[in-house]
Structure formats: C-alpha cells, structure tokens
Scaffold this motif. Structure first.
Motif, short mmCIF file in Angstrom:
data_model
loop_
_atom_site.label_atom_id
_atom_site.label_comp_id
_atom_site.label_asym_id
_atom_site.label_seq_id
_atom_site.Cartn_x
_atom_site.Cartn_y
_atom_site.Cartn_z
N PHE A 298 0.84 -1.19 0.00
CA PHE A 298 0.00 0.00 0.00
C PHE A 298 0.88 1.25 0.00
CE2 PHE A 298 -2.64 -3.12 2.50
CZ PHE A 298 -3.48 -3.43 1.44
N PRO A 299 0.29 2.44 -0.18
CA PRO A 299 1.09 3.67 -0.10
C PRO A 299 1.78 3.81 1.26
CG PRO A 299 -1.06 4.13 -1.03
CD PRO A 299 -1.08 2.70 -0.57
N LYS A 300 2.75 4.70 1.32
CA LYS A 300 3.73 4.76 2.39
C LYS A 300 3.20 4.65 3.83
CE LYS A 300 8.15 5.18 3.18
NZ LYS A 300 9.05 4.12 2.89
N PRO A 301 2.33 5.47 4.35
CA PRO A 301 2.00 5.28 5.77
C PRO A 301 1.15 4.05 6.04
CG PRO A 301 0.84 7.20 4.90
CD PRO A 301 1.72 6.67 3.81
N ALA A 302 0.34 3.65 5.08
CA ALA A 302 -0.55 2.50 5.29
C ALA A 302 0.21 1.18 5.30
CB ALA A 302 -1.63 2.48 4.22
N ASN A 303 1.27 1.08 4.52
CA ASN A 303 1.99 -0.19 4.47
C ASN A 303 2.72 -0.47 5.78
OD1 ASN A 303 4.18 1.53 4.24
ND2 ASN A 303 5.08 0.48 2.50
N ILE A 304 3.19 0.55 6.44
CA ILE A 304 3.86 0.37 7.74
C ILE A 304 2.86 -0.13 8.77
CG2 ILE A 304 5.10 1.54 9.58
CD1 ILE A 304 6.26 3.37 7.37
N VAL A 305 1.66 0.44 8.77
CA VAL A 305 0.61 0.00 9.69
C VAL A 305 0.25 -1.46 9.40
CG1 VAL A 305 -1.78 0.37 10.38
CG2 VAL A 305 -0.28 2.32 10.04
N ALA A 306 0.18 -1.82 8.13
CA ALA A 306 -0.15 -3.20 7.76
C ALA A 306 0.96 -4.16 8.17
CB ALA A 306 -0.42 -3.29 6.27
N TYR A 307 2.22 -3.75 8.04
CA TYR A 307 3.33 -4.61 8.46
C TYR A 307 3.31 -4.83 9.97
CZ TYR A 307 5.44 -4.02 3.84
OH TYR A 307 5.68 -4.02 2.49
N VAL A 308 3.05 -3.77 10.72
CA VAL A 308 2.97 -3.90 12.17
C VAL A 308 1.78 -4.77 12.56
CG1 VAL A 308 2.59 -2.60 14.31
CG2 VAL A 308 4.20 -1.75 12.61
N GLY A 309 0.66 -4.58 11.90
CA GLY A 309 -0.51 -5.41 12.17
C GLY A 309 -0.26 -6.88 11.86
N LEU A 310 0.41 -7.15 10.77
CA LEU A 310 0.73 -8.53 10.41
C LEU A 310 1.67 -9.15 11.45
CD1 LEU A 310 0.47 -10.87 8.40
CD2 LEU A 310 2.41 -9.89 7.17
N ALA A 311 2.66 -8.39 11.87
CA ALA A 311 3.59 -8.89 12.89
C ALA A 311 2.85 -9.18 14.19
CB ALA A 311 4.71 -7.89 13.12
N ALA A 312 1.93 -8.29 14.58
CA ALA A 312 1.17 -8.50 15.81
C ALA A 312 0.28 -9.73 15.69
CB ALA A 312 0.33 -7.26 16.11
N PHE A 313 -0.36 -9.90 14.56
CA PHE A 313 -1.22 -11.07 14.35
C PHE A 313 -0.41 -12.35 14.39
CE2 PHE A 313 -5.07 -9.05 13.86
CZ PHE A 313 -6.05 -9.85 13.30
N VAL A 314 0.71 -12.39 13.71
CA VAL A 314 1.54 -13.60 13.67
C VAL A 314 2.07 -13.92 15.06
CG1 VAL A 314 3.70 -14.54 12.78
CG2 VAL A 314 2.11 -13.42 11.23
N LEU A 315 2.51 -12.91 15.80
CA LEU A 315 3.04 -13.17 17.14
C LEU A 315 1.97 -13.64 18.11
CD1 LEU A 315 5.57 -10.22 17.62
CD2 LEU A 315 6.08 -12.64 17.40
N THR A 316 0.84 -12.97 18.16
CA THR A 316 -0.19 -13.35 19.13
C THR A 316 -0.84 -14.67 18.78
OG1 THR A 316 -1.84 -12.00 17.99
CG2 THR A 316 -0.68 -10.98 19.85
N HIS A 317 -1.19 -14.85 17.53
CA HIS A 317 -1.84 -16.09 17.11
C HIS A 317 -0.85 -17.25 17.12
CE1 HIS A 317 -5.70 -14.35 15.23
NE2 HIS A 317 -5.17 -13.46 16.07
N GLY A 318 0.39 -16.97 16.77
CA GLY A 318 1.41 -18.00 16.85
C GLY A 318 1.65 -18.45 18.27
N LEU A 319 1.65 -17.52 19.20
CA LEU A 319 1.82 -17.87 20.61
C LEU A 319 0.64 -18.71 21.11
CD1 LEU A 319 3.50 -17.54 23.20
CD2 LEU A 319 2.21 -15.45 23.65
N GLN A 320 -0.55 -18.35 20.71
CA GLN A 320 -1.73 -19.14 21.09
C GLN A 320 -1.63 -20.57 20.53
OE1 GLN A 320 -5.06 -16.99 19.53
NE2 GLN A 320 -5.28 -15.71 21.35
N ALA A 321 -1.28 -20.69 19.27
CA ALA A 321 -1.18 -22.02 18.64
C ALA A 321 -0.05 -22.83 19.27
CB ALA A 321 -0.96 -21.87 17.14
N TRP A 322 1.06 -22.20 19.58
CA TRP A 322 2.18 -22.89 20.20
C TRP A 322 1.81 -23.39 21.59
CZ3 TRP A 322 5.32 -21.00 24.34
CH2 TRP A 322 6.41 -21.81 24.64
#
Length: 85
Positions: free
Chosen positions: A25-49
C-alpha cells in the motif's frame, strides 16, 4: 452467529494484511499493515504454540488442524470450542 461473524472478519483481516506483502500500500498505510501482520503472527502463533505444547499425542491425532485453526481465527476458534461442548 457472533463467532461466525468474528471468523469472517478475521479472514478478511488476514487477506488484507497478506495482500500488503504482494502489493504494498502507499507509504504510511503499508507500515501499519506490516505492524498489524507482525502483531497477528506473534499473538496467534503464541496461542497455537501454547495449544500444541499442552495437547497429548492422542489429541493431536484426533484433530490435526486444531492449532492451525487457532492460528487463523484466534479467540473466535476457542469460543467455538466452548459452544461445541
């Protein structure tokens, strides 16, 4: 109904965040999406683990995709387990 709606929303969020990896996405939105993806992967990964580490071998054989469903849908998957019992 609430759980199904939550799972549907989580599916759209995952698609939105993963789409950003393919077509950024354009510049400010892509950073928010990357942070959101990292948060989702970390929290959901921790739950699954945590689920995977507490399951016995027999439970793992009965439902092989339980941890994957938890990784994708998060808390809404655990709520659906509660409703099934």
């Amino acid at each position: 109904m609430f759980i199904l709606l939550g799972k549907l929303v989580y599916s759209f969020i995952w698609l939105f965040l993963l789409f950003n990896l393919v077509h950024p996405f354009p510049k400010p939105a892509n950073i928010v999406a990357y942070v959101g993806l990292a948060a989702f992967v970390l929290t959901h990964g921790l739950q699954a683990w945590m689920l995977q580490s507490t399951m016995t071998n027999q439970e793992k054989e009965q439902d092989k995709f339980k941890a994957l469903k938890l990784f994708i849908f998060g808390v809404f998957e655990t709520l659906s387990w509660k409703n099934k019992k």
